[in-house]
Design an enzyme around this catalytic site. Structure first.
Site, short mmCIF file in Angstrom:
data_model
loop_
_atom_site.label_atom_id
_atom_site.label_comp_id
_atom_site.label_asym_id
_atom_site.label_seq_id
_atom_site.Cartn_x
_atom_site.Cartn_y
_atom_site.Cartn_z
N GLU A 6 1.19 -6.94 6.65
CA GLU A 6 0.34 -5.69 7.00
C GLU A 6 0.60 -6.04 8.82
O GLU A 6 0.41 -4.96 9.58
CB GLU A 6 -1.02 -5.88 6.96
N ALA A 30 1.12 -1.29 0.00
CA ALA A 30 0.16 0.03 0.05
C ALA A 30 0.90 1.41 0.13
O ALA A 30 1.94 1.05 0.28
CB ALA A 30 -0.93 -0.12 1.25
N GLU A 62 -2.26 -9.01 -2.63
CA GLU A 62 -3.90 -8.98 -2.73
C GLU A 62 -4.27 -8.77 -4.13
O GLU A 62 -5.33 -9.39 -4.78
CB GLU A 62 -4.49 -7.98 -1.76
N GLY A 68 -1.04 -5.19 -0.35
CA GLY A 68 -1.78 -4.92 -1.26
C GLY A 68 -1.46 -5.58 -2.60
O GLY A 68 -2.12 -5.73 -3.42
#
Ligand code: NAD
Length: 697
Positions: free
Chosen positions: A125, A63, A105, A102
């Protein structure tokens, strides 16, 4: 179309390339770029399959954490991912470098994944006090099964491409990301493979649905060391939703869990610590563009506790070491300990079976200081006596090659005085490692009066190269960490004279989140060291002296402030110690009083903060966050409390200053009076953080 992503066509294959240096972080622009280009590829009738890949050195590495704490920007990642997952054409993630957070993901929402062999894939995370908030906890268990998913999500450590391949997270290991992705995509089209949507595939979680202990056992194993932390448990709950709930419901609950953590004090502290560590690598007051000197070989003087651990850290990073002792016997002993250490790690599976031999081969044991001649960096780790250090540095001046950086691992001694023994004080500095040096991450880099900027840069960058966290500090007794620790030690001892017991003090400190209290730490280090030094200086500390007079030197004698069962390091409260304290107090005419846990906590922590304020005022540390880094990585300060200075801001400096004044009077200890800087900040209603920002907070 967006600038950070583009769509190319190779006949029937559409290639969406993200290019947002340095690490293709998932900023709003990148999310938008993916969405627009994937949609364009879906709409292009000529395209039969879509490859999602990245330019530069890595796949999406995570992220954009600068967006945290700000109002959310569209498009939301989950919307981008559902567009990918629901694409009527197969989407293939082609990974190189690191697919983290992310980034992974995104890859999990694709129908297939391929990766180059040096890739790393993970959901870290939890290390920022968060959980994967865009389907990671729901799709990863469906890709690799709950056990590995728990390891990756709750533990936060990435896996290699080979492991990912074995676990079914990626379909193939490829040569180049884009070319390999395209080749794989052609295969998918040619074979008319179905769209594999992880959301609809429960095959890998079926066993855990039938027997939930598969999941709970994995969680128990990985959260053993997560005491006090919220995120690992919340992340584990989220993986549980994948097993217990339909996909969409799980996704919703995951998001709720993520948002809750995002605003939690713990995650804020953990994200602060992340930035503090990065900030600490920037050296204040060094001209921009200063380059470090090359370091190809290191010499370490002394193969004792520290020298051995430091040598291991260099060999672990593949850097050759000349390890120097005074005689063969000490050398052999030191080398033997290193070998055993590595072998034990290999036996546990922590390093490959051939690693101990390979690492030992990087260490060249020698007797005699003249052997430093080929080293670009020399680290001295001999006995902590000024006379010995001076003698060693005098000789280093004679033998070391010109331009070699000369570092001392001293815990307390004055580096300026050590540097003065050489004709090249510009090359001398401190590199203060922490014990066990092959494990502890902190390295205080001590800038002496005459240390040259490029010598300092060399020390900081080599520390990072061997996976340490450097923090630059100035010369003073004990530098940042031990100087603050001494204040805590002083109060801990005083508390015994007032009525607290060692186990009570230690319990308060460990409950706060420190790995060990001051008395257990004393037992570990050995009480005889302080006793001898007190005798030399003609100082008394009646309780500690009485323990040593009774032969209680700590763990090494099986008895100290605690007793230890043979072979165990677990401190057990000892009624004999309580008796000894009572007798000592009676002799001194002192009475025990009830000391509350609250008082203990305040007197353990606030004097350290006070010393931190002095350290800042004197410029020994350039930033409050540097002090926090020292405590996080050198002393096991709980990361969810950010560091002592960060924590102090959260408690409120006004309160801390008031309590210090109170204890100064109450315990008749003027050294507890608030330091001028603390007092000033408290009066102005400011924080330590305001100093770093150069403005009022
Ligand atoms: P140690 O006694 O375990 O090891 C010192 C070694 O240095 C011995 O093996 C000794 O033979 C060798 N030595 C002495 N003089 C030498 C010389 N002239 N040439 C070559 N070798 C010589 O001590 P240690 O605990 O490793 O501490 C070393 C230094 O590290 C000290 O300055 C200490 O303050 C510092 N330090 C120690 C710790 C700790 O927890 N032990 C932590 C941080 C820093």
């Amino acid at each position: 179309m967006s600038e950070v992503a583009k769509l190319d066509r190779q006949d029937i294959i559409g290639i969406v390339t993200i290019d947002s240096p340095p690490v293709n972080a998932l900023s709003a622009a990148v999310r938008g770029g993916i969405l627009d280009n994937v949609k364009a590829a879906i709409d292009d009738p000529a395209i039969k399959a879509i490859v999602l890949t990245c330019g530069g050195r890595t796949f999406i590495a995570g992220a954009d954490i600068t967006e945290f704490g700000k109002p959310p920007k569209l498009p939301a990642l989950n919307d981008v991912l559902s567009t990918i997952e629901n694409s009527p054409k197969p989407v293939i993630a082609a990974i190189h470098g690191t697919a983290l957070g992310g980034g992974l993901e995104v890859a999990l929402a694709c129908h297939y994944r391929v990766a180059t062999k040096d890739s790393k894939l993970g959901l870290p995370e939890v290390k920022l006090g968060l959980l994967p908030g865009a389907g990671g906890t729901q799709r990863l268990p469906r890709a690799v099964g709950p056990e590995l998913a728990v390891k990756m999500i709750v533990g936060g450590d990435p896996i290699s491409a080979a492991e990912a391949h074995k676990a079914g997270l990626i379909e193939e290991i490829v040569e180049g990301p884009a070319s390999g992705g395209v080749e794989f995509a052609r295969k998918v089209v040619a074979e008319n493979r179905p769209l594999r949507k992880l959301r609809d595939d429960d095959s890998k979680i079926a066993a855990a649905k039938a027997d939930r202990s598969i999941f709970t056992n994995a969680v128990a194993a990985i959260t053993k060391k997560s005491r006090g932390l919220e995120a690992p448990f919340a992340a584990a709950d989220a993986v549980g939703y994948a097993i217990d709930l339909p996909f969409d419901e799980g996704l919703k609950r995951e998001r709720e869990g993520f948002l809750k953590l995002l605003t939690s004090d713990q995650s804020k502290a953990q994200r602060y610590a992340f930035f503090a560590e990065r900030e600490a690598a920037k050296i204040a007051g060094v001209p921009e563009g200063t380059k470090g000197r090359k370091v190809e070989r290191v010499a370490i003087i002394g193969a004792g506790t520290m020298g051995g651990g430091i040598a291991m850290s260099f060999a672990n990073a593949g850097i050759p070491v000349t390890l120097i002792e005074t005689a063969e016997e000490q050398l052999k002993r030191g080398m033997g300990i290193m070998q055993k250490n590595w072998e034990a790690t290999a036996a546990r599976g922590g390093i490959p079976a051939d690693a101990p031999a390979k690492r030992m081969a990087l260490i060249d044991g020698k007797v005699g200081l003249e052997n430093v001649k080929d080293a670009d960096l020399v680290i001295e780790a001999v006995f902590e006596t000024m006379a010995v250090k001076k003698e060693v540095f005098g000789k280093l001046d004679q033998y070391a090659k010109p331009g070699a950086v000369l570092a001392s691992n001293t815990s307390y001694l004055n580096i300026d005085a050590i540097a003065a023994e050489t004709s090249r004080p510009q090359d001398v500095l401190g590199m203060h490692f922490f014990s066990p040096a092959n494990v502890m991450k902190l390295c205080e880099i001590v800038r002496a009066d005459k240390t040259a900027p490029d010598a300092l840069v060399t020390a900081v960058s080599i520390a990072r190269k061997i996976a340490k966290v450097p923090a630059v500090v100035g010369v003073c007794d004990g530098f940042v960490g031990n100087r603050m620790l001494a204040q805590r030690g002083k109060q801990a001892e005083k508390l015994l004279f007032e009525g607290a017991l060692p186990q009570q003090v230690d319990a308060v400190v460990t409950k706060f989140g420190m790995p060990m209290g001051p008395f257990a730490m004393g037992d570990l280090a050995g009480l005889d060291i302080g006793w001898r030094s007190r005798k030399d200086r003609g100082i008394k500390s009646e309780i500690a002296d009485a323990l040593c007079e009774a032969g209680r030197f700590g763990q090494k004698t099986g008895k100290g402030y605690y007793k230890y069962e043979s072979g165990s390091r677990a401190p057990l409260p000892d009624p004999d110690v309580e008796k000894l304290i009572d007798e000592t107090l009676a002799k001194l005419g002192l009475k025990r009083r009830n000391v509350s846990d609250e008082e203990i906590l305040e007197r353990m922590m606030y004097p350290m903060i006070n010393e931190g304020a002095k350290i800042l005022a004197e410029g020994i540390a350039a930033r409050p966050s540097d002090i926090d880094v020292v405590w996080l990585y050198g002393y096991g300060w709980p990361i969810y409390r950010g560091g002592p200075m960060y924590w102090a801001d959260s408690v409120g400096l006004k309160h801390i200053a008031e309590r210090l004044s109170y204890y100064a009077k109450e315990t008749n200890d003027p050294s507890l009076e608030p330091a001028p800087l603390l007092k000033k900040l408290a009066e102005e209603g400011k924080t330590f953080a305001s100093l770093a920002q150069g403005k009022a907070a």
